[in-house]
Design a protein around this motif. Structure first.
Motif, PDB file in Angstrom:
ATOM      1  N   ILE A  17       0.855  -1.190   0.000  1.00  8.76           N
ATOM      2  CA  ILE A  17       0.000   0.000   0.000  1.00  8.76           C
ATOM      3  C   ILE A  17       0.892   1.241   0.000  1.00  8.76           C
ATOM      4  CG2 ILE A  17      -1.832   1.241   1.197  1.00  8.76           C
ATOM      5  CD1 ILE A  17      -2.683  -1.503   0.152  1.00  8.76           C
ATOM      6  N   ALA A  18       0.588   2.185  -0.875  1.00  7.56           N
ATOM      7  CA  ALA A  18       1.386   3.410  -0.966  1.00  7.56           C
ATOM      8  C   ALA A  18       1.278   4.224   0.322  1.00  7.56           C
ATOM      9  CB  ALA A  18       0.915   4.250  -2.148  1.00  7.56           C
ATOM     10  N   PRO A  19       2.355   4.862   0.740  1.00  9.14           N
ATOM     11  CA  PRO A  19       2.301   5.713   1.935  1.00  9.14           C
ATOM     12  C   PRO A  19       1.311   6.863   1.758  1.00  9.14           C
ATOM     13  CG  PRO A  19       4.586   5.260   1.296  1.00  9.14           C
ATOM     14  CD  PRO A  19       3.717   4.783   0.172  1.00  9.14           C
ATOM     15  N   ASN A  20       0.699   7.248   2.867  1.00  5.75           N
ATOM     16  CA  ASN A  20      -0.191   8.420   2.891  1.00  5.75           C
ATOM     17  C   ASN A  20      -1.316   8.311   1.865  1.00  5.75           C
ATOM     18  OD1 ASN A  20       1.657   9.580   4.766  1.00  5.75           O
ATOM     19  ND2 ASN A  20       2.858  10.399   3.064  1.00  5.75           N
ATOM     20  N   SER A  21      -1.927   7.116   1.760  1.00  4.62           N
ATOM     21  CA  SER A  21      -2.888   6.906   0.667  1.00  4.62           C
ATOM     22  C   SER A  21      -4.314   6.595   1.123  1.00  4.62           C
ATOM     23  CB  SER A  21      -2.410   5.766  -0.231  1.00  4.62           C
ATOM     24  OG  SER A  21      -2.289   4.556   0.498  1.00  4.62           O
ATOM     25  N   VAL A  22      -4.526   6.203   2.371  1.00  7.98           N
ATOM     26  CA  VAL A  22      -5.874   5.833   2.807  1.00  7.98           C
ATOM     27  C   VAL A  22      -6.284   6.676   4.010  1.00  7.98           C
ATOM     28  CG1 VAL A  22      -5.666   3.476   1.924  1.00  7.98           C
ATOM     29  CG2 VAL A  22      -5.083   3.944   4.298  1.00  7.98           C
ATOM     30  N   ASP A  23      -7.592   6.793   4.194  1.00  5.33           N
ATOM     31  CA  ASP A  23      -8.120   7.629   5.270  1.00  5.33           C
ATOM     32  C   ASP A  23      -8.337   6.858   6.570  1.00  5.33           C
ATOM     33  OD1 ASP A  23      -8.776  10.160   3.637  1.00  5.33           O
ATOM     34  OD2 ASP A  23      -9.773   8.565   2.506  1.00  5.33           O
ATOM     35  N   LEU A  24      -8.591   5.567   6.449  1.00  6.33           N
ATOM     36  CA  LEU A  24      -8.911   4.736   7.621  1.00  6.33           C
ATOM     37  C   LEU A  24      -8.352   3.349   7.394  1.00  6.33           C
ATOM     38  CD1 LEU A  24     -10.563   4.066  10.250  1.00  6.33           C
ATOM     39  CD2 LEU A  24     -12.539   3.644   8.743  1.00  6.33           C
ATOM     40  N   VAL A  25      -7.670   2.814   8.403  1.00  3.45           N
ATOM     41  CA  VAL A  25      -7.235   1.415   8.396  1.00  3.45           C
ATOM     42  C   VAL A  25      -7.966   0.700   9.524  1.00  3.45           C
ATOM     43  CG1 VAL A  25      -5.315  -0.191   8.724  1.00  3.45           C
ATOM     44  CG2 VAL A  25      -4.962   1.914   7.426  1.00  3.45           C
ATOM     45  N   VAL A  26      -8.634  -0.402   9.178  1.00  7.02           N
ATOM     46  CA  VAL A  26      -9.352  -1.195  10.173  1.00  7.02           C
ATOM     47  C   VAL A  26      -8.843  -2.634  10.116  1.00  7.02           C
ATOM     48  CG1 VAL A  26     -11.444   0.213  10.185  1.00  7.02           C
ATOM     49  CG2 VAL A  26     -11.211  -1.635   8.508  1.00  7.02           C
ATOM     50  N   SER A  27      -9.036  -3.357  11.209  1.00  5.00           N
ATOM     51  CA  SER A  27      -8.674  -4.774  11.234  1.00  5.00           C
ATOM     52  C   SER A  27      -9.561  -5.478  12.244  1.00  5.00           C
ATOM     53  CB  SER A  27      -7.200  -4.965  11.600  1.00  5.00           C
ATOM     54  OG  SER A  27      -6.833  -6.331  11.530  1.00  5.00           O
ATOM     55  N   ASN A  28     -10.167  -6.575  11.806  1.00  3.88           N
ATOM     56  CA  ASN A  28     -11.149  -7.289  12.615  1.00  3.88           C
ATOM     57  C   ASN A  28     -10.636  -8.693  12.936  1.00  3.88           C
ATOM     58  OD1 ASN A  28     -13.487  -8.271  13.836  1.00  3.88           O
ATOM     59  ND2 ASN A  28     -14.537  -8.645  11.894  1.00  3.88           N
ATOM     60  N   LEU A  29     -10.067  -8.854  14.132  1.00  2.00           N
ATOM     61  CA  LEU A  29      -9.659 -10.162  14.650  1.00  2.00           C
ATOM     62  C   LEU A  29      -8.740 -10.909  13.680  1.00  2.00           C
ATOM     63  CD1 LEU A  29     -13.026 -11.384  16.255  1.00  2.00           C
ATOM     64  CD2 LEU A  29     -11.135 -10.120  17.326  1.00  2.00           C
TER      65      LEU A  29
END
Length: 297
Positions: free
Chosen positions: A102-114
């Motif tokens: 994933i490119a740096p500074n590219s997404v607004d939200l990172v989530v992770s579910n279990l």
């Protein structure tokens, strides 16, 4: 990664998820429940997140729940398992949470579910997640905590000590709540927040719990696990221990799942900043209404 201790066999984690993918609709109830709770937490944040990255997406629960909430238009689902990724709606990519493409500074939200409880380098995975976020982007993850499956761990341990003269790593080690905030800070997140919830599921029999764990893709993948099938006598003794120690009046047994929530922000100039040392304009003595002790020689 060469200097990182390999606690988990990542190839085995992938195989377990590949095997579980076809039946996840039946066994993935815990993923679905925690995904709902994660989505509710996103709703509480006072800003929008057009582009979201889901680390360890399993069957794509968050890709179904998040679009349309908080300005979210795109969720990119990432998982180690190609079979899991194939179930996720929308944009999806097969990748390892330990090596994010994933490119740096590219997404607004990172989530992770279990999912992050299976990575060998959790600090490194958090650092990469932080790097993927735009300035003032948000990170929110749910991980299994140290109290998870405590009943099963105790029952298996007692059986192995009794019959095999020692212990083998049968249940994954989980994140320590006391260390979680430090991990977020170490990864460069600002305003880190850690809290926990406990979900208790009751079963008619311990073997049903073990079957559900397999169906979820959560079977043992510890690198130093005992290879091959468990000894039948050891397994039956563990089941007896579980029933004897934990069964209620109706014969049902509990399974504890501790959920550790990690949240933090990618740094941005608009965020509250700590004051520089020595910059205070009011003394502690003034606040407390006391005078500092005098020194005499």
């Amino acid at each position: 990664m060469s200097d990182v201790m390999k606690i988990f066999d990542r190839a085995t984690v992938r195989r377990h998820r590949d095997r579980a993918a076809p039946g996840l609709d039946h066994y993935g109830f815990l993923f679905a429940e925690v995904a709902e709770r994660l989505a509710e937490r996103v709703d509480d944040v006072l800003r929008d997140f057009p582009l979201v990255l889901d680390l360890g997406s399993h069957g794509g629960d968050l890709a179904r729940l998040l679009p349309g909430r908080k300005g979210i238009s795109t969720v990119i689902s990432c998982d180690l398992s190609e079979a899991m990724v194939a179930q996720a709606p929308g944009a999806a990519v097969v990748c390892d949470e330990e090596f994010l493409p994933i490119a740096p500074n590219s997404v607004d939200l990172v989530v992770s579910n279990l999912s992050l409880h299976w990575v060998n380098d959790l600090p490194g995975a958090l650092l990469q997640a932080r790097a993927a976020l735009k300035p003032d982007g948000f990170f929110l993850a749910a991980l299994f905590g140290g109290e998870t499956l405590k009943e099963l761990r105790d029952s298996l341990a007692a059986a192995e000590i009794e019959l095999e003269g020692g212990l083998s790593p049968r249940v994954s080690p989980f994140v320590d709540v006391r260390d979680a905030g430090a991990l977020l800070s170490r990864a460069g997140f600002s305003m880190p927040v850690v809290d926990t919830e406990t979900i208790t599921v009751t079963y008619e029999h311990p073997l049903k719990l073990m079957n559900d764990l397999r169906g979820m893709g959560e079977s043992n993948a510890v690198h130093e696990r005992r290879k091959g099938l468990s000894r039948r006598e050891t397994l039956l003794t563990a089941v007896e221990n579980y029933l004897d120690t934990h069964a209620d009046d109706e014969g049902r047994v509990p399974a504890t799942f501790q959920i550790v929530w990690l949240a933090g922000w990618a740094p941005h100039d608009s965020q509250p900043q700590p004051m520089a040392p020595g910059s205070a304009t009011v003394s502690l003595a003034d606040v407390l209404g006391t005078q500092p002790p005098s020194c005499s020689s």
